[in-house]
Enzyme design. Structure first.
Site: not given
Length: 178
Positions: A104, A146-147, A150
């Site tokens: 990351c 993953h995004e 976030h």
């Protein structure tokens, strides 16, 4: 000959938000203003992602608490996927769960084996408000998950358990940026 602009070419590189900053742990707000400021943010995010040699970047990673992410990421067959999604939501996760290396830009230099689904579908809109649906498999599916995580206020560290988590947290504590 390439038609159109190169993402990030007109953007400026913004400072990255690092683990520990409250904006990373806070769910991001829906985008409601689709004006020129949003287009500038997306261009800046591409420029920042490329400068940091990443494959994806969420808006809160540059300190902006809005639901936007950009990507330039290959899948497992080395097919390039390039784009952005505003107000994304994961609509499908399936396939096998794969524990693979994940890093990351908000935890520079670190990575850990993180479990993710092998297939993901994300829906949202573009900076112009046009609907977009993005399908990802393999590494690109990992990027999409993953995004989106976030933007929900999470980081991949939250998915790592046991001795892997303890090792990663020790590395975070020793990191020069920590």
């Amino acid at each position: 000959m390439r038609h159109g602009t190169i993402p990030g070419a007109s953007g400026r590189v913004r400072p990255l938000t690092l683990l520990g900053d409250p904006v990373l742990g806070t769910p991001c707000a829906e985008v409601t203003d689709f004006g020129p400021e949003l287009a500038v943010l997306v261009e800046d995010m591409f420029a920042t992602m490329y400068a940091a040699r990443g494959v994806g970047l969420a808006a809160n990673q540059v300190g902006v608490g809005l639901r936007v992410f950009v990507y330039d990421c290959p899948d497992d067959e080395d097919t390039r996927h390039l784009g952005h999604v505003v107000n994304p939501r994961v609509v499908e996760l399936d396939g096998v769960t794969v524990r693979g290396p994940e890093g990351c830009l908000s935890l520079p230099g670190l990575e850990a084996a993180t479990p993710r689904f092998d297939h993901a579908v994300v829906e949202g809109v573009t900076v112009a408000g046009e609907p977009v649906r993005v399908h990802g498999t393999g590494f690109f599916a990992r990027c999409l998950q993953h995004e989106c995580e976030h933007l929900d206020g999470g980081v991949y560290v939250d998915r790592v358990g046991g001795w892997r988590r303890r090792r990663l947290l020790r590395q975070v504590a020793r990191a020069p940026w920590s």
